[in-house]
Design an enzyme around this catalytic site. Structure first.
Site, mmCIF file in Angstrom:
data_model
loop_
_atom_site.group_PDB
_atom_site.id
_atom_site.type_symbol
_atom_site.label_atom_id
_atom_site.label_comp_id
_atom_site.label_asym_id
_atom_site.label_seq_id
_atom_site.Cartn_x
_atom_site.Cartn_y
_atom_site.Cartn_z
ATOM 1 N N HIS A 111 0.799 -1.231 0.000
ATOM 2 C CA HIS A 111 0.000 0.000 0.000
ATOM 3 C C HIS A 111 0.826 1.272 0.000
ATOM 4 C CE1 HIS A 111 -3.971 -1.863 0.847
ATOM 5 N NE2 HIS A 111 -3.210 -2.800 1.390
ATOM 6 N N LYS B 273 -8.186 13.885 4.668
ATOM 7 C CA LYS B 273 -7.349 12.689 4.636
ATOM 8 C C LYS B 273 -6.351 12.828 5.777
ATOM 9 C CE LYS B 273 -6.197 13.771 0.300
ATOM 10 N NZ LYS B 273 -6.350 12.567 -0.485
ATOM 11 N N ARG B 274 -5.599 11.767 6.089
ATOM 12 C CA ARG B 274 -4.566 11.901 7.110
ATOM 13 C C ARG B 274 -3.631 13.052 6.752
ATOM 14 N NH1 ARG B 274 -4.204 7.892 11.275
ATOM 15 N NH2 ARG B 274 -2.301 9.027 11.802
ATOM 16 N N LYS C 146 1.048 14.481 1.257
ATOM 17 C CA LYS C 146 -0.307 14.795 0.777
ATOM 18 C C LYS C 146 -0.498 16.296 0.571
ATOM 19 C CE LYS C 146 -2.262 10.754 3.248
ATOM 20 N NZ LYS C 146 -2.943 9.889 2.265
ATOM 21 N N LYS D 45 -14.623 8.391 -3.514
ATOM 22 C CA LYS D 45 -15.880 8.720 -2.815
ATOM 23 C C LYS D 45 -16.395 10.082 -3.267
ATOM 24 C CE LYS D 45 -13.969 6.062 0.960
ATOM 25 N NZ LYS D 45 -13.133 6.135 2.190
HETATM 26 C C1 26Y Z 1 3.700 0.167 9.630
HETATM 27 C C2 26Y Z 1 2.778 1.220 10.134
HETATM 28 C C3 26Y Z 1 3.495 2.443 10.606
HETATM 29 C C4 26Y Z 1 1.763 1.585 9.131
HETATM 30 C C5 26Y Z 1 0.448 1.676 9.566
HETATM 31 C C6 26Y Z 1 -0.535 2.051 8.687
HETATM 32 C C7 26Y Z 1 2.071 1.856 7.823
HETATM 33 C C8 26Y Z 1 1.077 2.225 6.943
HETATM 34 C C9 26Y Z 1 -0.226 2.324 7.379
HETATM 35 C C10 26Y Z 1 -1.311 2.719 6.495
HETATM 36 C C11 26Y Z 1 -1.139 2.954 5.231
HETATM 37 C C12 26Y Z 1 -2.242 3.389 4.379
HETATM 38 O O1 26Y Z 1 -3.337 3.666 4.832
HETATM 39 N N1 26Y Z 1 -1.984 3.464 3.089
HETATM 40 C C13 26Y Z 1 -2.987 3.890 2.154
HETATM 41 O O2 26Y Z 1 -3.649 2.733 1.665
HETATM 42 C C14 26Y Z 1 -4.746 3.091 0.844
HETATM 43 C C15 26Y Z 1 -5.469 1.805 0.464
HETATM 44 O O3 26Y Z 1 -4.711 1.067 -0.422
HETATM 45 C C16 26Y Z 1 -4.270 3.859 -0.362
HETATM 46 O O4 26Y Z 1 -5.398 4.266 -1.082
HETATM 47 C C17 26Y Z 1 -3.463 5.082 0.063
HETATM 48 O O5 26Y Z 1 -2.911 5.709 -1.064
HETATM 49 C C18 26Y Z 1 -2.363 4.656 1.006
HETATM 50 O O6 26Y Z 1 -1.678 5.792 1.507
#
Ligand code: 26Y
Length: 822
Positions: free
Chosen positions: A363, A554-555, A560, A666
């Site tokens: 992701h 968004k976050r 971003k 969305k």
């Molecule tokens: C390892 C930990 C620190 C961690 C925890 C959460 C690393 C990443 C995440 C979350 C990542 C995330 O939300 N990524 C997003 O995933 C979406 C679904 O695929 C994408 O649409 C988006 O671009 C991406 O930033």
């Protein structure tokens, strides 16, 4: 067909009213004179849950009897949002329940607002998991969502003096009517200790893991109802508890409080969701969380497999396990351990099963989000898994050696162990080696994975790589959240679009119908009135639904580029103040999103948004033409109000950084136009809606690459661009901070001297594009046409399409229609 109708199954108005009072009395122990809204919510929730059970049990019974191939979606996050509204939609009883509740003298919307949303995720990745399990059930695919039942989900955000303040999210405070605890399926999970070899009766060598401690994993199940089908799958979330054995031994030694202490320690495991996304911290507890839920889930699958009368050697034929990023990647080593150590399977057979079972979704491209665990920490918690990983690695590197003779640097790059400095276990490498398929989440992202982050793996196994572009569920993100639009669309083209979103294209000809455009606009206006009310309630700022609602939710992250939107706002403000803009389009800038509590720069970005808002909102020279609001605690519930009320969707990440984005989808579905870069799924949205209905700006990913390679100097841009300079100087000289020149210095210095996300390089293009946006918005009719076409052409972005692709190309699973059993 409801075969047997009673107070638990009836979906008539009268039946629902009886069920409601029944639960108010027998579940809540209340009667109307002393009941509050919370009681009414609970009563209704239980009545609705009852109505899921016949389907749920029919599904489980059928799956138990016929043992179809089943998907297990392993995710450390499930950002479900409220269950009730979604269940009413999917059960097809929304309108009847609304009527029943009305006749009782209550308002359904008010009851829906009582639900504390389960915010068991950070953002995109967690919400994607939630959309996917909705689509899996709707597609009638047997599936489990497996995850963690955090006692505290993502923190509750408030804003004080413009700064983010975090509070705990006590979502379980009033109990959770949507879950059923299954104490009888609890499992035991080992942690720490050491391993030892032993010989069995036949003289064969095995390994035994003598753990330092064990914790119990208790499953909590929630029904996931498919849209207007019987299939109801299970979301199974694990809670950590102390094991009986542990308490007992301590107790017998007379150390009662010591035993209680251990109990508390065990339960800390699933206490809280880590609120960081995209930046790893390497915390021991986080690794324990990951291993805990993975081990629970794999043990559970093996139990189910055996209960269905099958041996472990057919596991891969009956389960397809998807790794939602690397958070559950330890599953590769854990399945090997379970097969080898517990089921005495030979290595090669176990490895075959493992690699035929797993597939991995990446992701993110950000290097700081790639999980790696310090070797000593890993060994301390998972000694047996480290041994297994060493063995996987040895065999893997052997294959690499054979394929690329003499290429030693490649071996070092591919190794599951990073030995370039301090040693680490690389979780993405484990996921790649242990999976048959690896996918990115949008076309560009999947391409960049192959060229960049996972290049060496691509060269090793090109056939493993594929793309599945993300999607979102139209049930929650249109039907539930935008009932006005849903009604118009269904009256115009029928209801088929709800489960076959490409049918929205039937709206296209209506873009030329002026009466239809009027209705379309009226709906957007009504949704904006609702959103304005939410904003007033939460921020105290009154915004006008007649202004353009320009939304960035968004976050909060530097990549971003929320601060790029701030530069635009200041540009407009500066134009107004210097009298160079006689005719400014009234705009309301709506921001929302959480910053990781330890991410200083992101928190400063929130402060900047609020500081600019304070000045702009209260400056009489602005004549209310510009408003800037930060909606605190953006979550699924607020999203349901925000997306339908947006005119403009801001998708302004630096090209090559946003893997996909799902908020962008969305917005488009709900008729917002996008201003965006060539990043993630923006590219595919633009492809679908066509270039003339999309506001494109900024450098492409490959241009970004070149700019960086040739030595980017942001200060040069600042020197030559007078308007940009004026804007940056306003921040720098403390105009938005009562003369304090220190507070925003980290942002300004970073932009002028480093600017890793190329805000200055994209500034002018963004401003010019925004000017086009304003001009277009003035042409109300043009805008309405474009809005209709955006929605009409968003059919690709249903998670039903994503799930169909995973099912066919990756999981090899099929629909299993379920008939309702009495
Ligand atoms: C390892 C930990 C620190 C961690 C925890 C959460 C690393 C990443 C995440 C979350 C990542 C995330 O939300 N990524 C997003 O995933 C979406 C679904 O695929 C994408 O649409 C988006 O671009 C991406 O930033």
């Amino acid at each position: 067909p409801v075969i047997f109708e009673d107070d638990r199954t009836s979906v008539t108005t009268e039946g629902l009213k009886r069920a409601f009072y029944d639960h108010l009395f027998y579940t809540q122990g209340k009667f109307p004179e002393i009941a509050g809204l919370g009681d009414y919510y609970q009563a209704l929730a239980h009545a609705v849950r009852d109505r899921t059970l016949q389907r749920w049990i029919s599904s489980v019974a059928d799956h138990t009897a016929t043992a179809p191939k089943t998907v297990a979606y392993l995710s450390a996050e499930f950002l479900m949002g409220p269950h009730m509204g979604n269940n009413l939609i999917n059960l097809g009883i929304y309108d009847t329940v609304k009527k029943a509740v009305q006749e009782i003298g209550l308002d359904l919307n008010e009851l829906l607002r009582q639900e504390e949303e389960p915010g068991l995720g950070n953002g995109g990745l967690g919400r994607l998991a939630a959309c996917f399990i909705d689509s899996l059930a709707t597609a009638e695919i047997p599936a489990f969502g497996y995850g963690i039942r955090y006692e505290y989900g993502i923190f509750y955000q408030t804003i004080m003096d413009g700064w983010q303040v975090e509070n705990t999210d006590k979502w379980l405070r009033h109990g959770n009517p949507w879950e059923i605890q299954r104490a009888e399926w609890a499992v035991e999970v080992k942690l720490g200790g050491h391993t030892e070899q032993y010989q069995d009766d036949l003289g064969r060598l095995h390994v035994r893991w003598a753990p330092e401690k064990t914790v119990a994993g208790v499953p909590f199940d929630s029904p996931i109802v498919g849209y207007k089908v019987t299939t109801t799958n299970t979301l199974r979330l694990w809670r950590a508890e102390a094991t009986e054995a542990f308490d007992f031994s301590q107790f017998n030694r007379g150390d009662y409080l010591g035993a209680v202490d251990k109990k508390v320690t065990s339960e800390n495991l699933t206490k809280a969701l880590y609120p960081n996304d995209e930046t790893v911290q390497g915390k021991e507890l986080r690794l324990e969380q990951q291993y805990f839920f993975v081990s629970c889930s794999l043990q559970d699958m093996l139990r189910i497999h055996k209960a269905r009368g099958m041996e472990p050697d057919t596991f891969d034929q009956k389960f397809a396990i998807q790794l939602n990023d690397t958070h559950p990647a330890i599953a590769v080593a854990e399945l090997m351990r379970l097969l080898i150590d517990d089921n005495m399977m030979p290595w090669d057979q176990a490895w075959g099963i493992t690699t035929r079972t797993f597939s991995y979704t990446n992701h993110t491209l950000l290097p700081e989000a790639l999980e790696r665990w310090p070797l000593d920490l890993f060994k301390r918690i998972l000694p047996r898994h480290l041994e297994i990983i060493y063995e996987i690695n040895a065999r893997f590197l052997n294959d690499v050696r054979i394929k690329f003779l003499g290429d030693d640097s490649r071996l070092a790059r591919l190794s599951l162990i990073d030995e370039s400095g301090e040693r680490y276990v690389r979780m993405a490498h484990l996921a790649c080696v242990g999976s048959h398929t690896i996918n990115g989440v949008a076309e560009l992202h999947s391409e960049l994975l192959k060229q960049d982050v996972l290049k060496d793996f691509y060269e090793m196994w090109p056939e493993k790589f594929t793309n599945v572009t993300n999607g979102v569920t139209p049930r929650r993100w249109m039907v539930l959240s935008n009932p006005r639009l849903t009604k118009l669309v269904s009256e115009t083209i029928g209801e088929g679009w709800i489960t076959d979103l490409p049918q929205l294209s039937k709206l296209e000809p209506h873009a030329e119908d002026s009466a239809f455009r009027d209705s379309w606009r009226a709906i957007k206006r009504a949704n904006k009135v609702d959103l304005a009310a939410l904003i007033l309630r939460r921020t105290g700022v009154a915004v006008s639904p007649d202004s353009m609602f320009d939304v960035l939710v968004k976050r909060i992250h530097e990549y971003k580029r929320q601060h790029l939107a701030v530069l635009h706002i200041i540009t407009l403000y500066h134009r107004l103040k210097s009298g160079r803009s006689a005719y400014t389009l009234p705009r309301t800038f709506i921001f929302g999103g959480k910053a990781a509590p330890g991410y200083t720069m992101a928190k400063l970005m929130i402060k900047l948004i609020n500081a600019v808002g304070d000045v702009v909102n209260n400056d009489r020279d602005v004549h209310d033409l510009l408003k800037v609001v930060f909606l605190p605690n953006f979550n699924v519930t607020y999203g349901q109000c925000v997306y339908p009320g947006a005119d403009l969707s801001e998708q302004i990440s630096l090209a090559g950084k946003e893997a996909s984005g799902t908020g962008n989808m969305k917005f488009a579905m709900n008729g917002a136009l996008t201003i965006g870069t060539m990043d993630g799924a923006n590219i595919e949205i633009r492809d679908q809606v066509k270039a003339e209905n999309f506001f494109l700006f900024g450098h492409t990913a490959s241009e970004v690459h070149d700019i960086k390679a040739s030595g980017y100097r942001p200060r040069d841009i600042y020197e030559v661009n007078a308007e940009l300079r004026a804007v940056v100087d306003l921040i720098q000289t403390g105009f938005f901070s009562r003369g304090d020149t220190d507070v925003f210095k980290p942002i300004v210095d970073n932009l002028l001297d480093h600017d890793p996300y190329l805000l200055l390089a994209d500034y002018q293009s963004y401003i010019d594009c925004q000017d086009v946006v304003s001009d277009t918005y003035r042409e109300a009719d043009t805008w309405a046409r474009m809005s209709i076409l955006n929605s009409a052409r968003s059919g690709k972005f249903s998670s039903d399409r994503s799930i169909a692709e995973y099912a066919k190309n990756i999981w090899k699973v099929e629909a299993v229609p379920i008939t309702l059993k009495p």
